[in-house]
Design a protein around this motif. Structure first.
Motif, short mmCIF file in Angstrom:
data_model
loop_
_atom_site.label_atom_id
_atom_site.label_comp_id
_atom_site.label_asym_id
_atom_site.label_seq_id
_atom_site.Cartn_x
_atom_site.Cartn_y
_atom_site.Cartn_z
N VAL A 13 29.31 6.68 42.23
CA VAL A 13 28.70 7.47 43.13
C VAL A 13 29.11 7.49 44.70
N PRO A 14 29.38 8.46 45.41
CA PRO A 14 29.74 8.57 46.48
C PRO A 14 28.77 8.11 47.68
N SER A 15 27.92 6.98 47.35
CA SER A 15 26.97 6.54 48.16
C SER A 15 26.62 5.42 47.84
N VAL A 16 25.86 4.78 48.60
CA VAL A 16 25.35 3.12 48.32
C VAL A 16 24.00 3.40 47.54
N ILE B 141 29.39 -2.24 45.31
CA ILE B 141 29.72 -1.28 46.31
C ILE B 141 30.74 -1.69 47.14
N SER B 142 31.60 -0.60 47.45
CA SER B 142 32.75 -0.79 48.14
C SER B 142 32.87 0.25 49.19
N GLU B 143 32.76 0.01 50.34
CA GLU B 143 32.61 0.90 51.45
C GLU B 143 31.26 1.78 51.35
N GLU B 144 31.61 3.12 51.06
CA GLU B 144 30.42 3.87 50.82
C GLU B 144 30.35 4.57 49.63
N THR B 145 30.81 3.88 48.82
CA THR B 145 30.59 4.11 47.13
C THR B 145 30.26 2.97 46.10
N SER B 146 29.70 3.49 45.35
CA SER B 146 28.80 2.59 44.29
C SER B 146 29.40 3.02 43.23
N THR B 147 29.65 1.66 42.19
CA THR B 147 29.76 1.78 40.84
C THR B 147 28.76 1.16 40.36
N ILE B 148 27.82 1.85 39.37
CA ILE B 148 26.64 1.49 38.92
C ILE B 148 26.43 1.25 37.60
#
Length: 132
Positions: A53-56, A101-108
């Motif tokens: 996801v391109p968000s936290v 979380i990596s910068e402003e991207t989340s892998t969840i």
């Protein structure tokens, strides 16, 4: 002699890694005011999924997730003589059980919370038939 570490899969169900498009929004009322983000479904099982996801997105949060299931409408047409050509998607309330979380991207990693038994079985069948 080097010590080998063997990773053992902990999931009872197989992961399907064909990417799907998805969207995600925090499950807080009113839903119409919640920002929705496009996501990529990296893998999926009948009980949960991994999304990018391109968000936290924070661990423990509850999200409404919609995942597109390409070709599922054709299965429904064949089995139920349906004439609907609209691509199918599952929409399910989910809990984020882990996040990276990596910068402003989340892998969840999410677990589906409100999926009924028949929907879960339909998704399992879709995954088995369409991807295997």
């Amino acid at each position: 002699m080097p010590h080998e570490v063997h990773h053992q899969e902990r999931r009872a169900l197989p992961r399907y890694t064909t990417p799907f498009t998805a969207s995600i929004a925090e499950f807080v009322f009113p839903m119409s005011y919640q920002p929705e983000f496009k996501a990529e479904c990296l893998d999926i099982t009948p009980k949960g999924a991994m999304l990018k996801v391109p968000s936290v997105i924070s661990k423990g949060s509850v999200q409404q997730v919609s995942i597109d299931l390409p070709g599922f409408e054709k299965i429904l047409q064949t089995k139920h003589q349906s004439t609907c050509d609209i691509p199918c998607q599952i929409r399910v309330v989910s809990r984020v059980i882990w996040t990276a979380i990596s910068e402003e991207t989340s892998t969840i990693g999410i677990e589906f919370l409100n999926m009924g038994k028949s929907a879960e079985q339909a998704l399992a069948r879709y995954l088995k038939d369409m991807i295997s």
